[in-house]
Scaffold this motif. Structure first.
Motif, PDB file in Angstrom:
ATOM      1  N   GLU A  61       6.970  -4.830  -2.988  1.00 33.46           N
ATOM      2  CA  GLU A  61       6.461  -4.064  -4.122  1.00 33.46           C
ATOM      3  C   GLU A  61       6.692  -4.785  -5.445  1.00 33.46           C
ATOM      4  O   GLU A  61       6.047  -4.475  -6.443  1.00 33.46           O
ATOM      5  CB  GLU A  61       7.127  -2.691  -4.154  1.00 33.46           C
ATOM      6  CG  GLU A  61       6.792  -1.842  -2.939  1.00 33.46           C
ATOM      7  CD  GLU A  61       7.373  -0.447  -3.027  1.00 33.46           C
ATOM      8  OE1 GLU A  61       6.590   0.486  -3.276  1.00 33.46           O
ATOM      9  OE2 GLU A  61       8.598  -0.294  -2.870  1.00 33.46           O
ATOM     10  N   ASP A  96       0.858  -1.190   0.000  1.00 43.40           N
ATOM     11  CA  ASP A  96       0.000   0.000   0.000  1.00 43.40           C
ATOM     12  C   ASP A  96       0.892   1.238   0.000  1.00 43.40           C
ATOM     13  O   ASP A  96       1.713   1.413   0.893  1.00 43.40           O
ATOM     14  CB  ASP A  96      -0.898   0.002   1.243  1.00 43.40           C
ATOM     15  CG  ASP A  96      -1.739   1.258   1.348  1.00 43.40           C
ATOM     16  OD1 ASP A  96      -1.991   1.877   0.294  1.00 43.40           O
ATOM     17  OD2 ASP A  96      -2.133   1.619   2.464  1.00 43.40           O
ATOM     18  N   ASP A  97       0.731   2.080  -0.983  1.00 42.39           N
ATOM     19  CA  ASP A  97       1.608   3.249  -1.139  1.00 42.39           C
ATOM     20  C   ASP A  97       1.588   4.196   0.047  1.00 42.39           C
ATOM     21  O   ASP A  97       2.575   4.889   0.308  1.00 42.39           O
ATOM     22  CB  ASP A  97       1.225   4.036  -2.400  1.00 42.39           C
ATOM     23  CG  ASP A  97       1.706   3.356  -3.668  1.00 42.39           C
ATOM     24  OD1 ASP A  97       2.576   2.472  -3.566  1.00 42.39           O
ATOM     25  OD2 ASP A  97       1.218   3.714  -4.755  1.00 42.39           O
ATOM     26  N   ASP A  98       0.478   4.273   0.764  1.00 45.25           N
ATOM     27  CA  ASP A  98       0.333   5.296   1.806  1.00 45.25           C
ATOM     28  C   ASP A  98       0.648   4.790   3.212  1.00 45.25           C
ATOM     29  O   ASP A  98       0.422   5.496   4.191  1.00 45.25           O
ATOM     30  CB  ASP A  98      -1.086   5.872   1.764  1.00 45.25           C
ATOM     31  CG  ASP A  98      -1.368   6.559   0.443  1.00 45.25           C
ATOM     32  OD1 ASP A  98      -0.684   7.555   0.153  1.00 45.25           O
ATOM     33  OD2 ASP A  98      -2.246   6.094  -0.305  1.00 45.25           O
ATOM     34  N   ARG A 129      11.073   1.687   1.410  1.00 47.21           N
ATOM     35  CA  ARG A 129      11.598   2.503   0.306  1.00 47.21           C
ATOM     36  C   ARG A 129      12.764   3.383   0.747  1.00 47.21           C
ATOM     37  O   ARG A 129      13.506   3.886  -0.092  1.00 47.21           O
ATOM     38  CB  ARG A 129      10.483   3.382  -0.261  1.00 47.21           C
ATOM     39  CG  ARG A 129       9.447   2.619  -1.061  1.00 47.21           C
ATOM     40  CD  ARG A 129       8.316   3.525  -1.511  1.00 47.21           C
ATOM     41  NE  ARG A 129       7.336   2.805  -2.297  1.00 47.21           N
ATOM     42  CZ  ARG A 129       6.169   3.322  -2.700  1.00 47.21           C
ATOM     43  NH1 ARG A 129       5.847   4.575  -2.361  1.00 47.21           N
ATOM     44  NH2 ARG A 129       5.332   2.600  -3.411  1.00 47.21           N
ATOM     45  N   THR A 187       5.499   0.922   3.944  1.00 50.67           N
ATOM     46  CA  THR A 187       5.958   1.110   2.567  1.00 50.67           C
ATOM     47  C   THR A 187       7.010   2.205   2.528  1.00 50.67           C
ATOM     48  O   THR A 187       8.046   2.071   1.858  1.00 50.67           O
ATOM     49  CB  THR A 187       4.778   1.467   1.649  1.00 50.67           C
ATOM     50  OG1 THR A 187       3.825   0.402   1.658  1.00 50.67           O
ATOM     51  CG2 THR A 187       5.247   1.704   0.218  1.00 50.67           C
ATOM     52  N   ASN A 188       6.752   3.287   3.235  1.00 44.51           N
ATOM     53  CA  ASN A 188       7.732   4.367   3.308  1.00 44.51           C
ATOM     54  C   ASN A 188       9.048   3.864   3.888  1.00 44.51           C
ATOM     55  O   ASN A 188      10.138   4.246   3.440  1.00 44.51           O
ATOM     56  CB  ASN A 188       7.181   5.509   4.159  1.00 44.51           C
ATOM     57  CG  ASN A 188       8.115   6.700   4.219  1.00 44.51           C
ATOM     58  OD1 ASN A 188       8.379   7.346   3.214  1.00 44.51           O
ATOM     59  ND2 ASN A 188       8.630   6.998   5.404  1.00 44.51           N
TER      60      ASN A 188
END
Length: 199
Positions: free
Chosen positions: A76, A44-46, A54, A50-51
């Motif tokens: 991802e 989930d990008d949000d 990355r 995920t943060n």
């Protein structure tokens, strides 16, 4: 597999028709099922996690450092993707003899930005619940499976006591959206893991 036992109680109408709160025991149901974290399964990008994956160690906000995961692939690049393949997964659970399915209601999917509800995400969860009902599978929802929206993390997450009311607001919103369809809820997945600093 996740196994639980519960008593099913159904509202009934007595002969005199007066006691609307009267219930009748229907008997015990043994729940045998599977469990997933939607983020671990579909990303989930949000999400704060995920943060995190990355970012580079030891500097979250800088583009250099070492990656935070090992192996050829990360979430991802390769994951089972229940978010888009839920029909297959629910069918497999049914084939395995399950009558229960625990899943996380991902806060970051429902409220990717503070105060903004993603109606498409709400609709997708309802589609999952529809399919479970069709298959005779009881949903069991987790409100926080280690992850939360990045905006909540930016506010200090659970380390900031003032943010607890924000999480309570999320819990209320989730039950408002899905409470009429989900009977069994878990607030936190494996709460003792967070105490060890591993969540």
């Amino acid at each position: 597999m996740v196994q639980t036992r519960s008593s099913i109680r159904e509202p009934t109408t007595p002969a005199d028709g007066h006691d609307s709160n009267h219930v009748q025991e229907k008997g015990e149901v043994f729940h045998k099922g599977v469990a997933i974290s939607m983020w671990q399964n579909s990303g989930d990008d949000d999400s704060n996690w995920t943060n995190f994956i990355r970012s580079k160690y030891p500097f979250k906000s800088l583009p250099f450092g070492v990656k935070r995961y090992s192996g050829k692939y990360n979430l991802e690049q390769s994951c089972p993707d229940t978010w888009n393949r839920y029909e297959e997964d629910i069918a497999l659970a049914k084939k395995a003899g399950c009558n229960a399915f625990r899943l996380s209601i991902e806060w970051s999917r429902i409220e990717p930005q503070r105060g903004t509800i993603d109606q498409a995400a709400v609709a997708r969860y309802n589609e999952m619940l529809d399919r479970m009902k069709e298959e005779g599978i009881e949903p069991n929802a987790t409100l926080h499976h280690f992850t939360h929206p990045q905006w909540f993390d930016d506010l200090g997450g659970f380390e900031n006591q003032e943010n607890i009311s924000i999480f309570v607001g999320w819990a209320l919103k989730a039950t408002e959206l899905f409470g009429n369809r989900i009977t069994y809820w878990a607030t936190f997945n494996e709460p003792t893991v967070g105490q060890l600093g591993l969540g």
